[in-house]
Motif scaffolding. Structure first.
Motif, PDB file in Angstrom:
ATOM      1  N   PHE A   1       0.872  -1.181   0.000  1.00 53.73           N
ATOM      2  CA  PHE A   1       0.000   0.000   0.000  1.00 53.73           C
ATOM      3  C   PHE A   1       0.906   1.227   0.000  1.00 53.73           C
ATOM      4  N   ARG A   2       0.433   2.295  -0.636  1.00 51.01           N
ATOM      5  CA  ARG A   2       1.184   3.557  -0.644  1.00 51.01           C
ATOM      6  C   ARG A   2       0.349   4.661  -0.015  1.00 51.01           C
ATOM      7  N   TRP A   3       0.918   5.311   0.988  1.00 54.84           N
ATOM      8  CA  TRP A   3       0.310   6.469   1.639  1.00 54.84           C
ATOM      9  C   TRP A   3       1.083   7.684   1.151  1.00 54.84           C
ATOM     10  N   GLN A   4       0.467   8.457   0.255  1.00 55.85           N
ATOM     11  CA  GLN A   4       1.185   9.578  -0.341  1.00 55.85           C
ATOM     12  C   GLN A   4       0.603  10.889   0.155  1.00 55.85           C
ATOM     13  N   ILE A   5       1.468  11.683   0.753  1.00 62.36           N
ATOM     14  CA  ILE A   5       1.038  12.973   1.291  1.00 62.36           C
ATOM     15  C   ILE A   5       1.490  14.051   0.311  1.00 62.36           C
ATOM     16  N   ASP A   6       0.528  14.687  -0.343  1.00 62.82           N
ATOM     17  CA  ASP A   6       0.862  15.719  -1.338  1.00 62.82           C
ATOM     18  C   ASP A   6       1.054  17.083  -0.694  1.00 62.82           C
ATOM     19  N   VAL A   7       0.331  17.330   0.380  1.00 65.82           N
ATOM     20  CA  VAL A   7       0.513  18.561   1.159  1.00 65.82           C
ATOM     21  C   VAL A   7       0.758  18.105   2.584  1.00 65.82           C
ATOM     22  N   CYS A   8       2.003  18.274   3.042  1.00 66.74           N
ATOM     23  CA  CYS A   8       2.432  17.608   4.278  1.00 66.74           C
ATOM     24  C   CYS A   8       2.816  18.617   5.360  1.00 66.74           C
ATOM     25  N   PRO A   9       2.152  18.564   6.502  1.00 62.50           N
ATOM     26  CA  PRO A   9       2.486  19.497   7.581  1.00 62.50           C
ATOM     27  C   PRO A   9       3.827  19.197   8.248  1.00 62.50           C
ATOM     28  N   LEU A  10       4.237  17.923   8.245  1.00 60.47           N
ATOM     29  CA  LEU A  10       5.404  17.522   9.035  1.00 60.47           C
ATOM     30  C   LEU A  10       6.700  18.117   8.496  1.00 60.47           C
ATOM     31  N   CYS A  11       6.815  18.172   7.165  1.00 64.09           N
ATOM     32  CA  CYS A  11       8.047  18.703   6.572  1.00 64.09           C
ATOM     33  C   CYS A  11       7.784  20.026   5.853  1.00 64.09           C
ATOM     34  N   TRP A  12       6.689  20.672   6.230  1.00 64.47           N
ATOM     35  CA  TRP A  12       6.260  21.937   5.616  1.00 64.47           C
ATOM     36  C   TRP A  12       7.411  22.945   5.589  1.00 64.47           C
ATOM     37  N   ASN A  13       7.793  23.367   4.386  1.00 65.67           N
ATOM     38  CA  ASN A  13       8.888  24.339   4.215  1.00 65.67           C
ATOM     39  C   ASN A  13      10.228  23.889   4.794  1.00 65.67           C
ATOM     40  N   ARG A  14      10.417  22.576   4.940  1.00 69.60           N
ATOM     41  CA  ARG A  14      11.697  22.096   5.455  1.00 69.60           C
ATOM     42  C   ARG A  14      12.541  21.495   4.341  1.00 69.60           C
ATOM     43  N   GLN A  15      13.829  21.417   4.578  1.00 66.33           N
ATOM     44  CA  GLN A  15      14.719  20.701   3.670  1.00 66.33           C
ATOM     45  C   GLN A  15      15.480  19.684   4.485  1.00 66.33           C
ATOM     46  N   SER A  16      15.660  18.503   3.918  1.00 59.98           N
ATOM     47  CA  SER A  16      16.323  17.447   4.670  1.00 59.98           C
ATOM     48  C   SER A  16      17.013  16.487   3.714  1.00 59.98           C
ATOM     49  N   GLU A  17      18.107  15.901   4.175  1.00 60.13           N
ATOM     50  CA  GLU A  17      18.814  14.900   3.379  1.00 60.13           C
ATOM     51  C   GLU A  17      18.009  13.605   3.326  1.00 60.13           C
ATOM     52  N   GLN A  18      17.429  13.254   4.488  1.00 59.13           N
ATOM     53  CA  GLN A  18      16.641  12.021   4.571  1.00 59.13           C
ATOM     54  C   GLN A  18      15.171  12.364   4.783  1.00 59.13           C
ATOM     55  N   PRO A  19      14.290  11.425   4.398  1.00 56.03           N
ATOM     56  CA  PRO A  19      12.870  11.631   4.662  1.00 56.03           C
ATOM     57  C   PRO A  19      12.632  12.045   6.120  1.00 56.03           C
ATOM     58  N   ALA A  20      11.772  13.019   6.319  1.00 59.99           N
ATOM     59  CA  ALA A  20      11.682  13.691   7.620  1.00 59.99           C
ATOM     60  C   ALA A  20      10.337  13.508   8.327  1.00 59.99           C
ATOM     61  N   CYS A  21       9.473  12.658   7.783  1.00 61.76           N
ATOM     62  CA  CYS A  21       8.109  12.607   8.323  1.00 61.76           C
ATOM     63  C   CYS A  21       7.880  11.343   9.144  1.00 61.76           C
ATOM     64  N   GLN A  22       8.791  11.112  10.095  1.00 64.85           N
ATOM     65  CA  GLN A  22       8.706   9.895  10.918  1.00 64.85           C
ATOM     66  C   GLN A  22       7.442   9.849  11.761  1.00 64.85           C
ATOM     67  N   LEU A  23       6.910  11.013  12.107  1.00 66.83           N
ATOM     68  CA  LEU A  23       5.680  11.015  12.900  1.00 66.83           C
ATOM     69  C   LEU A  23       4.560  10.302  12.136  1.00 66.83           C
TER      70      LEU A  23
END
Ligand SMILES: [Zn+2]
Length: 209
Positions: free
Chosen positions: A144-166
């Motif tokens: 299954f794929r859970w795709q977040i197109d508008v994401c509060p967790l990484c909103w306006n963030r930049q990261s080397e690794q995926p940042a939405c662990q919550l």
């Protein structure tokens, strides 16, 4: 385009759930430290009210995530976020469970994969309907794929690794709950903070245990 310049919101109730879940994982003193680091000290003594008004901004959510990384380092902060996500589900299901319609007997009697499909769709609908977060839930043969197109967790963030662990923790706990205690492989493979189109969380259809 430029969606990121428009302010987006979670309902107050979800903000409250996030803060309650944080208290469970890092205690009140940890929450105070995170909110101070995030520049959100006004929240310390004034948690959001328990209603569905869209007033808890995505900036607030993502500043909290960034503060976790700042205070606990990487991967420490990501681990904490994962645990907060799991706790969020527990509080969330208490508050939003009736809106999901997953507690009825008819749902409980479905075969596991169907249950995950129905549950995933209901969960995605909840976010799409009551928040500014946008989720697509789909599948192929094995995942299954859970795709977040508008994401509060990484909103306006930049990261080397995926940042939405919550979100990963939230889904892990949701899967555990829906399946009656099974553990699934859940992994964020793409993240808007890394420059990807959507935050994508892959869920194996077959449980690990
Ligand atoms: Zn994200």
């Amino acid at each position: 385009m430029n969606e990121s310049r428009v302010t987006k919101f979670y309902p107050n109730r979800m903000g409250l759930i996030i803060l309650q879940a944080m208290e469970e994982v890092i205690n009140r003193s940890g929450v105070t430290a995170v909110l101070n680091t995030a520049g959100l000290s006004e929240l310390i003594d004034q948690y959001p009210s328990n209603d569905l008004k869209l007033e808890f901004s995505f900036d607030t959510v993502s500043h909290i995530q960034a503060a976790l990384d700042q205070l606990y380092g990487i991967p420490g902060g990501r681990g904490v976020a994962l645990r907060i996500g799991r706790a969020c589900f527990k509080y969330g299901i208490r508050e939003f469970g009736s809106l999901l319609g997953l507690t009825e007997m008819a749902f409980r009697l479905l075969p596991l994969t169907t249950k995950l499909r129905v549950g995933g769709n209901a969960f995605a609908r909840l976010f799409n309907r009551y928040t500014d977060q946008r989720v697509r839930f789909d599948e192929d043969e094995s995942v299954f794929r859970w795709q977040i197109d508008v994401c509060p967790l990484c909103w306006n963030r930049q990261s080397e690794q995926p940042a939405c662990q919550l979100a990963v923790g939230l889904l892990q706990e949701a899967l555990y709950w829906v399946s009656g205690g099974k553990i699934f492989n859940v992994e964020e493979t793409h993240c808007i903070a890394c420059g990807d189109e959507a935050c994508t969380i892959i869920i194996s259809k077959n449980p690990i245990s």
